[in-house]
Design a protein around this motif. Sequence first.
Motif, PDB file in Angstrom:
ATOM      1  N   VAL A   1       0.833  -1.200   0.000  1.00  0.00           N
ATOM      2  CA  VAL A   1       0.000   0.000   0.000  1.00  0.00           C
ATOM      3  C   VAL A   1       0.870   1.253   0.000  1.00  0.00           C
ATOM      4  O   VAL A   1       0.604   2.199  -0.748  1.00  0.00           O
ATOM      5  N   SER A   2       1.915   1.283   0.831  1.00  0.00           N
ATOM      6  CA  SER A   2       2.766   2.480   0.866  1.00  0.00           C
ATOM      7  C   SER A   2       3.475   2.680  -0.469  1.00  0.00           C
ATOM      8  O   SER A   2       3.612   3.807  -0.946  1.00  0.00           O
ATOM      9  N   PHE A   3       3.897   1.592  -1.121  1.00  0.00           N
ATOM     10  CA  PHE A   3       4.531   1.712  -2.433  1.00  0.00           C
ATOM     11  C   PHE A   3       3.537   2.228  -3.463  1.00  0.00           C
ATOM     12  O   PHE A   3       3.851   3.126  -4.252  1.00  0.00           O
ATOM     13  N   ALA A   4       2.320   1.679  -3.469  1.00  0.00           N
ATOM     14  CA  ALA A   4       1.291   2.105  -4.430  1.00  0.00           C
ATOM     15  C   ALA A   4       0.920   3.569  -4.212  1.00  0.00           C
ATOM     16  O   ALA A   4       0.812   4.346  -5.164  1.00  0.00           O
ATOM     17  N   LEU A   5       0.734   3.957  -2.960  1.00  0.00           N
ATOM     18  CA  LEU A   5       0.431   5.348  -2.630  1.00  0.00           C
ATOM     19  C   LEU A   5       1.554   6.268  -3.092  1.00  0.00           C
ATOM     20  O   LEU A   5       1.316   7.298  -3.718  1.00  0.00           O
TER      21      LEU A   5
ATOM     22  N   GLY B   1       2.421  10.323  -5.349  1.00  0.00           N
ATOM     23  CA  GLY B   1       3.648  11.114  -5.319  1.00  0.00           C
ATOM     24  C   GLY B   1       4.320  11.330  -6.662  1.00  0.00           C
ATOM     25  O   GLY B   1       5.049  12.302  -6.834  1.00  0.00           O
ATOM     26  N   ILE B   2       4.084  10.436  -7.616  1.00  0.00           N
ATOM     27  CA  ILE B   2       4.812  10.547  -8.889  1.00  0.00           C
ATOM     28  C   ILE B   2       3.865  10.615 -10.094  1.00  0.00           C
ATOM     29  O   ILE B   2       3.904  11.569 -10.876  1.00  0.00           O
TER      30      ILE B   2
ATOM     31  N   CYS C   1      10.012  12.730  -4.991  1.00  0.00           N
ATOM     32  CA  CYS C   1       9.510  11.355  -4.839  1.00  0.00           C
ATOM     33  C   CYS C   1      10.187  10.418  -5.828  1.00  0.00           C
ATOM     34  O   CYS C   1      10.509   9.274  -5.496  1.00  0.00           O
ATOM     35  N   LEU C   2      10.412  10.893  -7.034  1.00  0.00           N
ATOM     36  CA  LEU C   2      11.089  10.088  -8.042  1.00  0.00           C
ATOM     37  C   LEU C   2      12.512   9.751  -7.591  1.00  0.00           C
ATOM     38  O   LEU C   2      12.974   8.619  -7.753  1.00  0.00           O
TER      39      LEU C   2
ATOM     40  N   LEU D   1       8.176   9.233   1.276  1.00  0.00           N
ATOM     41  CA  LEU D   1       6.723   9.423   1.268  1.00  0.00           C
ATOM     42  C   LEU D   1       6.296  10.353   2.393  1.00  0.00           C
ATOM     43  O   LEU D   1       5.544  11.313   2.173  1.00  0.00           O
ATOM     44  N   TYR D   2       6.773  10.109   3.603  1.00  0.00           N
ATOM     45  CA  TYR D   2       6.375  10.932   4.745  1.00  0.00           C
ATOM     46  C   TYR D   2       6.901  12.358   4.602  1.00  0.00           C
ATOM     47  O   TYR D   2       6.230  13.312   4.976  1.00  0.00           O
ATOM     48  N   ALA D   3       8.107  12.495   4.051  1.00  0.00           N
ATOM     49  CA  ALA D   3       8.642  13.836   3.800  1.00  0.00           C
ATOM     50  C   ALA D   3       7.803  14.560   2.751  1.00  0.00           C
ATOM     51  O   ALA D   3       7.541  15.761   2.872  1.00  0.00           O
TER      52      ALA D   3
END
Length: 186
Positions: A89-93, A98-99, A131-132, A160-162
């Motif tokens: 989920v974190s990767f997909a988000l 983010g990208i 993010c990239l 992600l959190y940043a």
Amino acid sequence: LAEWIQAIFLLLSFIIFLINFIYSLRNGVSPDFVALVFSLLSLFAFLEEISYGQRLFGIETPYYFERYNVHREINIHNLLPFDSATETVSFALFLVWGIILPFILYTKKDWRELADSTIKYIPSTIIALFCLVGLIAEILCRYNYRQYWLMSNEILELYLYAAIFAVGFEYSPILTKKGKKSLNEE
């Protein structure tokens, strides 16, 4: 160390999004419920990251978490059924929010105009580039350090959190001169 830095970004994100929500209530504009949702999710993720204060307060791990938690900590995201799912989920988000979404909106002018009028808290192009870089760093770590595949995606989560923190700051009418009103202002 990475988890503590992630926790700090999440705590700051909680505060910034809460400020954005309170500001929307006090200034006669419609309540910014998206900011409230981001705020509550950031608080939940912060509490999960610090295992609800287990290490800070020296709380013993209850039997259930000792047995079924991958890290033997008091949190939900490392429980056996959820551990790999939270990484996915974190990767997909990270990838979509983010990208991909910022770059689509950067290239599609008509979609960007629609997003300007309906959606808030979409990362700017500069945050998408950030993010990239995080995604590339994650891939390089996994490629160069074979044992890294066994670890959670700490670098990706940190980026992600940043990025979430940066987006909250970017849209804040209090913390920036006027808050980002439009994706077209980049």
